[in-house]
Enzyme design. Sequence first.
Site, PDB file in Angstrom:
ATOM      1  N   ASP A 248      43.759  44.177  29.207  1.00  0.00           N
ATOM      2  CA  ASP A 248      43.573  43.091  30.423  1.00  0.00           C
ATOM      3  C   ASP A 248      44.932  42.686  30.782  1.00  0.00           C
ATOM      4  OD1 ASP A 248      41.407  41.116  31.926  1.00  0.00           O
ATOM      5  OD2 ASP A 248      43.325  40.018  31.173  1.00  0.00           O
TER       6      ASP A 248
ATOM      7  N   LYS B 199      35.969  38.351  24.513  1.00  0.00           N
ATOM      8  CA  LYS B 199      37.194  38.531  25.257  1.00  0.00           C
ATOM      9  C   LYS B 199      38.036  38.032  23.776  1.00  0.00           C
ATOM     10  CE  LYS B 199      39.525  39.465  28.862  1.00  0.00           C
ATOM     11  NZ  LYS B 199      39.002  40.208  30.111  1.00  0.00           N
TER      12      LYS B 199
HETATM   13  P1  NDP Z   1      48.331  43.604  34.558  1.00  0.00           P
HETATM   14  O1  NDP Z   1      48.939  43.265  33.258  1.00  0.00           O
HETATM   15  O2  NDP Z   1      48.448  45.032  34.473  1.00  0.00           O
HETATM   16  O3  NDP Z   1      48.959  43.093  35.761  1.00  0.00           O
HETATM   17  C1  NDP Z   1      48.810  41.738  36.048  1.00  0.00           C
HETATM   18  C2  NDP Z   1      49.390  41.613  37.656  1.00  0.00           C
HETATM   19  O4  NDP Z   1      49.060  40.310  37.959  1.00  0.00           O
HETATM   20  C3  NDP Z   1      50.840  41.762  37.392  1.00  0.00           C
HETATM   21  O5  NDP Z   1      51.576  42.217  38.915  1.00  0.00           O
HETATM   22  C4  NDP Z   1      51.529  40.250  37.238  1.00  0.00           C
HETATM   23  O6  NDP Z   1      52.615  39.975  37.549  1.00  0.00           O
HETATM   24  C5  NDP Z   1      50.328  39.507  37.933  1.00  0.00           C
HETATM   25  N1  NDP Z   1      50.172  38.105  37.142  1.00  0.00           N
HETATM   26  C6  NDP Z   1      49.602  37.809  35.984  1.00  0.00           C
HETATM   27  N2  NDP Z   1      49.586  36.816  35.831  1.00  0.00           N
HETATM   28  C7  NDP Z   1      50.237  35.999  36.860  1.00  0.00           C
HETATM   29  C8  NDP Z   1      50.165  34.710  37.237  1.00  0.00           C
HETATM   30  N3  NDP Z   1      49.973  33.593  36.337  1.00  0.00           N
HETATM   31  N4  NDP Z   1      51.004  34.365  38.291  1.00  0.00           N
HETATM   32  C9  NDP Z   1      50.948  35.302  39.229  1.00  0.00           C
HETATM   33  N5  NDP Z   1      51.145  36.929  39.111  1.00  0.00           N
HETATM   34  C10 NDP Z   1      50.441  37.129  37.806  1.00  0.00           C
HETATM   35  O7  NDP Z   1      46.951  43.256  34.358  1.00  0.00           O
HETATM   36  P2  NDP Z   1      45.770  43.810  34.898  1.00  0.00           P
HETATM   37  O8  NDP Z   1      45.802  44.374  36.226  1.00  0.00           O
HETATM   38  O9  NDP Z   1      44.933  44.414  34.020  1.00  0.00           O
HETATM   39  O10 NDP Z   1      44.918  42.582  35.543  1.00  0.00           O
HETATM   40  C11 NDP Z   1      44.754  41.586  36.534  1.00  0.00           C
HETATM   41  C12 NDP Z   1      43.372  40.907  36.572  1.00  0.00           C
HETATM   42  O11 NDP Z   1      42.417  41.723  36.764  1.00  0.00           O
HETATM   43  C13 NDP Z   1      43.240  39.936  35.560  1.00  0.00           C
HETATM   44  O12 NDP Z   1      42.741  38.842  36.262  1.00  0.00           O
HETATM   45  C14 NDP Z   1      42.213  40.485  34.560  1.00  0.00           C
HETATM   46  O13 NDP Z   1      41.611  39.802  33.995  1.00  0.00           O
HETATM   47  C15 NDP Z   1      41.502  41.410  35.951  1.00  0.00           C
HETATM   48  N6  NDP Z   1      40.653  42.712  35.091  1.00  0.00           N
HETATM   49  C16 NDP Z   1      41.507  43.550  34.626  1.00  0.00           C
HETATM   50  C17 NDP Z   1      40.640  44.568  34.198  1.00  0.00           C
HETATM   51  C18 NDP Z   1      40.965  45.762  33.698  1.00  0.00           C
HETATM   52  O14 NDP Z   1      40.621  46.798  33.561  1.00  0.00           O
HETATM   53  N7  NDP Z   1      42.637  45.807  33.351  1.00  0.00           N
HETATM   54  C19 NDP Z   1      38.966  44.634  34.369  1.00  0.00           C
HETATM   55  C20 NDP Z   1      38.531  43.867  35.284  1.00  0.00           C
HETATM   56  C21 NDP Z   1      39.418  42.590  35.502  1.00  0.00           C
HETATM   57  P3  NDP Z   1      53.963  40.111  36.295  1.00  0.00           P
HETATM   58  O15 NDP Z   1      54.019  41.334  36.119  1.00  0.00           O
HETATM   59  O16 NDP Z   1      55.102  39.261  37.160  1.00  0.00           O
HETATM   60  O17 NDP Z   1      53.417  39.269  35.234  1.00  0.00           O
HETATM   61  O1  2IT Z   2      37.932  41.859  32.726  1.00  0.00           O
HETATM   62  C1  2IT Z   2      37.416  43.058  32.191  1.00  0.00           C
HETATM   63  O2  2IT Z   2      36.285  43.258  32.463  1.00  0.00           O
HETATM   64  C2  2IT Z   2      38.215  43.688  31.567  1.00  0.00           C
HETATM   65  N1  2IT Z   2      39.646  43.412  31.074  1.00  0.00           N
HETATM   66  C3  2IT Z   2      38.114  44.959  30.651  1.00  0.00           C
HETATM   67  C4  2IT Z   2      37.101  45.021  29.666  1.00  0.00           C
HETATM   68  C5  2IT Z   2      36.886  46.218  28.784  1.00  0.00           C
HETATM   69  O3  2IT Z   2      36.166  46.115  27.748  1.00  0.00           O
HETATM   70  O4  2IT Z   2      37.112  47.262  29.447  1.00  0.00           O
END
Ligand code: NDP
Ligand code: 2IT
Length: 454
Positions: free
Chosen positions: A174, A134
């Site tokens: 992420d 990561k």
């Molecule tokens: P994005 O940046 O696309 O979206 C994040 C969302 O969560 C936004 O709505 C954001 O609000 C909100 N957010 C972020 N930080 C905070 C905080 N500290 N408090 C409240 N709200 C918060 O990220 P992703 O959708 O990609 O990721 C979301 C989660 O999913 C994370 O935990 C990530 O690790 C996990 N994840 C992502 C994957 C991927 O493929 N993208 C795969 C597996 C897991 P705002 O816009 O106001 O910051």
């Molecule tokens: O938390 C996760 O699994 C991710 N943000 C996706 C990682 C990836 O390599 O696609």
Amino acid sequence: MTTALINNAKQYVDNVFSKLQSKNAHQPEFLQAAEEIFLSLVPVFEQHPEYIKHNILERIVEPDRIVSFRVAWQDDNHDVQVNRGYRVQYNNVIGPYKGGLRFHPTVNESIMKFLAFEQIFKNALTGQPIGGGKGGSDFDPKGKSDAEIMRFCQAFMTELYRYVGPDVDVPAGDIGVGAREVGYLWGQYKRIRGAYESGVLTGKKPGYGGSLARTEATGYGLVYFVSEMLREANSTFLNKTVVVSGSGNVAIYAIEKAQHFGAKVVACSDSSGYIYDAEGIDLKIVKRLKEVEGKRISEYVTYRPNAVFTAGCEGIWTIPCDIALPCATQNEINGDQARTLIANGVKVVAEGANMPSNLEAINEFLDSGVLFGPAKAANAGGVAVSALEMAQNSSRTYWTFQEVDAKLHDIMKSIFNESSEAAKKYGYEGNLVVGSNIAGFVRVANGMLVEGVY
Ligand code: NDP
Ligand code: 2IT
């Protein structure tokens, strides 16, 4: 099994954990993630003393390496700004390090290590040949111009390129890193290397090596996983009331697929608050606000006057629902919030975000019979399709959306089955936390035994 073996296993896990605590006293998120996994592994060590003999736990919990670097970049006022970049390369026993990059002001070594440690087991669960890693930065993309984002990404990759490569370490997105940022990172990597190594990053746009369905993969995968949980309980998404936190990549595509399966999604959020739309969220509006215009979720109510915006994130878990899908960030559900969800009749909680429920919340869900889908299993669809992107890149081919989506669906089913089977085998039937931790761990641990390299 002899009492001696059982005691030995418990003692071994406790000893490794207490050493970890004293070495990492100031890394609460990392210790939280480690504790959750360690607690699940005692029954494995009871049945596999060879893992103790080879000291697998102490080896696996120490990252191969952590790099941290200065990222200096110029803002639109021509002032030089400095951020810190990280890459944690945790374990590459079953494949090159693999995991996303997070750009968020809260990023620090503890957050990077918890995410990378979880990623080892998540990636193993997908059945794909990918190790765990990561990275990211404390850079805050909010309020930055497109040109500033580009210059930051280029500066970040100007350091990171030394440590990554298609067979070495393969980052992706992420929080705060989506296809646009991956594009800037990829452009800089290609410029520096002078070669077309498209497999160095995943989550690229389809025009230059990205896989179709990667954007949708984490959210869709989460809903496929929950469908399996529901199927085992003789139920489906049809007519269920769903609450989703976040409104980013994971949340949006979880909402899309849940709606597709006939659920009514009534709430979502961002870091400033949440919206409640009793008639069901209009996803087109959320997509436009979040994916196109970069606006706050509060603006939703200007298009849907019957919807309500509430400032602050915590209250979202007071909305009664059948299914709760936390898809924002770590530790967004504590014990009190879990108890509120349970009191309001929640039947299923599944984690789209990484570690959104703290340990107390997880125990509340498990103890009260709520079906609980832990992050490393439920959100593994994103990284699984990243691995499919690597496969397409190295074979210089493209698959259709339908092909990738079908593979994703199969992978999520098999993660559910493997986790359920492992839980049953080790005496914790129905407990997917224990099951997914064990199934992921055993795959990596067996690799470590065979590899014979310390
Ligand atoms: P994005 O940046 O696309 O979206 C994040 C969302 O969560 C936004 O709505 C954001 O609000 C909100 N957010 C972020 N930080 C905070 C905080 N500290 N408090 C409240 N709200 C918060 O990220 P992703 O959708 O990609 O990721 C979301 C989660 O999913 C994370 O935990 C990530 O690790 C996990 N994840 C992502 C994957 C991927 O493929 N993208 C795969 C597996 C897991 P705002 O816009 O106001 O910051
Ligand atoms: O938390 C996760 O699994 C991710 N943000 C996706 C990682 C990836 O390599 O696609």
